[in-house]
Write a protein that holds these residues in place. Structure first.
Motif, short mmCIF file in Angstrom:
data_model
loop_
_atom_site.label_atom_id
_atom_site.label_comp_id
_atom_site.label_asym_id
_atom_site.label_seq_id
_atom_site.Cartn_x
_atom_site.Cartn_y
_atom_site.Cartn_z
N ILE A 29 -6.91 -8.74 1.76
CA ILE A 29 -6.45 -9.12 3.09
C ILE A 29 -6.01 -10.57 3.05
O ILE A 29 -6.75 -11.44 2.59
N CYS A 33 -2.66 0.90 5.80
CA CYS A 33 -2.70 -0.56 5.65
C CYS A 33 -2.08 -1.24 6.87
O CYS A 33 -2.57 -2.27 7.33
N VAL A 44 -2.40 -6.44 4.45
CA VAL A 44 -3.46 -5.65 3.83
C VAL A 44 -2.86 -4.93 2.63
O VAL A 44 -1.89 -4.20 2.78
#
Length: 111
Positions: free
Chosen positions: A37, A78, A99
């Motif tokens: 992240i 994501c 992400v």
């Protein structure tokens, strides 16, 4: 001039893609990733307007409280995870979130 502080962290988690195309049907089952992240905060000055460790810990606490540890993202993509994090922290100045599934690929959501 515009300045951003960028933070990066990793979380262990599971997700699945229930409607995966047949050629990648294995993705329809729950599978594990190390999600990377990356988030950016707009800052107003150059002397620790946002502290990296504090921002990271706030996001990790949010994720663990919301999804457990390891995170159980279920059918979230994501893109959905990035949007969730951005919605959580946008009032604190976050302007984008990425992400990634390991270093393979991922998504970026921006305000």
């Amino acid at each position: 001039m515009k300045t951003e502080v960028i933070i990066q962290m990793e979380v262990q988690g599971f997700h699945q893609y229930p409607d995966a195309p047949k050629i990648v049907n294995f993705l329809s089952y729950s599978h594990r990733h190390t999600f990377i992240i990356k988030c950016s905060y707009l800052v107003n000055h150059l002397n620790r307007d946002k502290e990296i460790f504090i921002c990271r810990d706030e996001i990790l606490s949010y994720l663990y409280e919301s999804y457990g540890n390891p995170c159980q993202f279920n059918s979230m993509s994501c893109e959905m995870i990035a949007m969730d994090i951005l919605e959580f922290a946008k009032e604190d100045g976050m302007i984008w979130c990425e992400v990634w599934e390991e270093n393979t690929g991922g998504a970026k959501v921006m305000l």
